[in-house]
Design an enzyme around this catalytic site. Structure first.
Site, PDB file in Angstrom:
ATOM      1  N   ALA A 264     -12.583  -1.956  -1.196  1.00 17.93           N
ATOM      2  CA  ALA A 264     -12.848  -2.238   0.217  1.00 17.93           C
ATOM      3  C   ALA A 264     -14.291  -2.690   0.385  1.00 17.93           C
ATOM      4  O   ALA A 264     -15.197  -2.199  -0.302  1.00 17.93           O
ATOM      5  CB  ALA A 264     -12.578  -0.997   1.065  1.00 17.93           C
ATOM      6  N   GLY A 290      -3.012   3.530   3.832  1.00 23.02           N
ATOM      7  CA  GLY A 290      -4.001   2.976   4.770  1.00 23.02           C
ATOM      8  C   GLY A 290      -4.470   4.026   5.759  1.00 23.02           C
ATOM      9  O   GLY A 290      -5.657   4.096   6.097  1.00 23.02           O
ATOM     10  N   ASP A 291      -3.540   4.842   6.209  1.00 22.83           N
ATOM     11  CA  ASP A 291      -3.901   5.908   7.157  1.00 22.83           C
ATOM     12  C   ASP A 291      -4.819   6.921   6.485  1.00 22.83           C
ATOM     13  O   ASP A 291      -5.794   7.387   7.074  1.00 22.83           O
ATOM     14  CB  ASP A 291      -2.650   6.637   7.658  1.00 22.83           C
TER      15      ASP A 291
HETATM   16  O1  KDG Z   1       1.035   3.698   7.960  1.00 24.31           O
HETATM   17  C1  KDG Z   1       2.204   4.393   7.662  1.00 24.31           C
HETATM   18  C2  KDG Z   1       3.106   4.159   8.793  1.00 24.31           C
HETATM   19  O2  KDG Z   1       3.547   2.835   8.721  1.00 24.31           O
HETATM   20  C3  KDG Z   1       4.275   5.037   8.840  1.00 24.31           C
HETATM   21  O3  KDG Z   1       3.931   6.399   8.758  1.00 24.31           O
HETATM   22  C4  KDG Z   1       5.146   4.744  10.035  1.00 24.31           C
HETATM   23  O4  KDG Z   1       3.680   4.497  11.897  1.00 24.31           O
HETATM   24  C5  KDG Z   1       4.507   4.023  11.180  1.00 24.31           C
HETATM   25  C6  KDG Z   1       4.896   2.639  11.441  1.00 24.31           C
HETATM   26  O5  KDG Z   1       4.951   2.288  12.608  1.00 24.31           O
HETATM   27  O6  KDG Z   1       5.132   1.884  10.521  1.00 24.31           O
END
Ligand code: KDG
Length: 349
Positions: A264, A290-291
């Protein structure tokens, strides 16, 4: 006071019992997913006071979501229940390494089901990151009815940081209006963190009602801290490369450009850009990485750590998420993460 308020829809996730195409998976295990509550859970597990703002149905899925997020230590007292609309759910695969047959992940379509693969637009490539097939059942969900009217300002601005993502913008006009409010520059607001989270097929649906992913660029410009993947900037905005992304986003004080397995690059108002390579791990499922990265970066930001350490904490949390099948991983204990993030530069190069 709360450190971070995370606003967004969460769903019950059905995690496959085995690998393979969605068409071939015979059973699934219940989990929880939702980009913003994933960030909230990881931050709470890392010791920060976090609040999740959302709406769920009065169904058992809503009960479980609220209980499971609360079990991470997240304050869920501002989550509202909707008697008329259900809690969203989604099914996915573990994410297969593409076999190199040039196939694209096939989109599923149905009135209430939107199929999306985060990286579905990418050509299949043996060297590519694993890709998960995802099918959403969230149209008309409780959370898609969130709006500036039902989410009060006092909740929105109740933390030191407000974290939101572009997924919300793709859910409904009301949700988009809420996100516009959340990213509107106004005096004295907390730091606004925005993860672009471009979800291809959600936007394909929205385009039919005249919404465009370009709106994500406007929303990002209203944030103070932006997370964006190089691949999603290209897919959503046709902007190529980290420096071009920074040029397109001059207002946010911090822009974090995620470059997949490479690492990154972070741009700040003061000083040169900083690149930190990612960690190499065996990937169980890419969903949620990513989260986790955002949570690690935000955690280190709250602690006032320097930029390269913020990125390292992001990579460490992402590595934890990549190595589990579910959307969420328990992050490494803070003392362990601190030791790892403090290793010398060669260890990270
Ligand atoms: O970032 C992970 C998310 O994609 C998953 O937990 C579900 O929030 C979500 C989505 O809308 O895709």
């Amino acid at each position: 006071t709360v450190d971070v308020v995370c606003l967004g829809e969460s769903m019950i996730t059905f995690v496959p019992s085995r690998s393979g195409r969605l068409a071939d998976v015979p059973s699934f295990e219940r989990g929880i997913g939702g980009a913003e509550s994933n960030v909230a859970c990881a931050l709470a597990a890392a010791g920060h006071r976090t609040r999740w703002l959302s709406r769920v149905g009065t169904d058992g899925f809503g009960d479980h979501l609220v209980e499971a997020v609360a079990a991470y230590g997240v304050d869920t007292s501002a989550v509202r229940r909707d008697r008329l609309r259900p809690t969203g759910v989604y099914f996915r695969t573990a994410g297969e390494r593409a076999v190199g047959d040039g196939d694209r992940a096939a989109p599923h379509t149905a009135a209430s089901a939107v199929a999306i693969t985060a990286e579905a637009a990418a050509e299949a490539d043996p060297a590519a990151e694993p890709v998960a097939e995802v099918v959403y059942y969230r149209a008309g969900s409780a959370a898609s009815a969130m709006s500036p009217r039902v989410v009060p300002d006092r909740d929105l601005w109740s933390g030191r940081i407000l974290h939101v993502s572009g997924i919300t913008a793709a859910l409904s006009d009301d949700c988009l209006a809420l996100l516009r409010e959340a990213t509107r520059r106004r005096p004295g607001r907390p730091l606004v963190s925005f993860d672009v989270n471009y979800r291809v097929n959600l936007w394909d649906e929205r385009r039919s009602v005249a919404a465009e992913p370009a709106v994500l660029l406007d929303l990002a410009r209203g944030a103070d801290l932006v997370f964006v993947g190089e691949d999603e900037a290209e897919a959503a905005w046709n902007i190529r490369g980290a420096h071009a992304i920074r040029t397109a986003l001059p207002e946010p004080g911090v822009v974090v450009v995620k470059q997949g397995g490479a690492g990154a690059t972070v741009f700040t108002d003061d000083g040169p850009s900083v690149f930190v390579p990612a960690l190499t791990v065996d990937i169980a499922a890419p969903v949620g990485a990513g989260d986790a990265f955002a949570a690690g970066f935000l955690s280190a930001t709250l602690r006032g750590l320097p930029v390269h350490r913020r990125i390292r904490h992001g990579h460490l949390m992402a590595a934890a998420a990549l190595t589990v099948a579910g959307d969420l991983a328990v992050p490494p204990p803070r003392a362990v993460a601190d030791r790892l993030a403090a290793l010398d530069d060669e260890a990270w190069g």
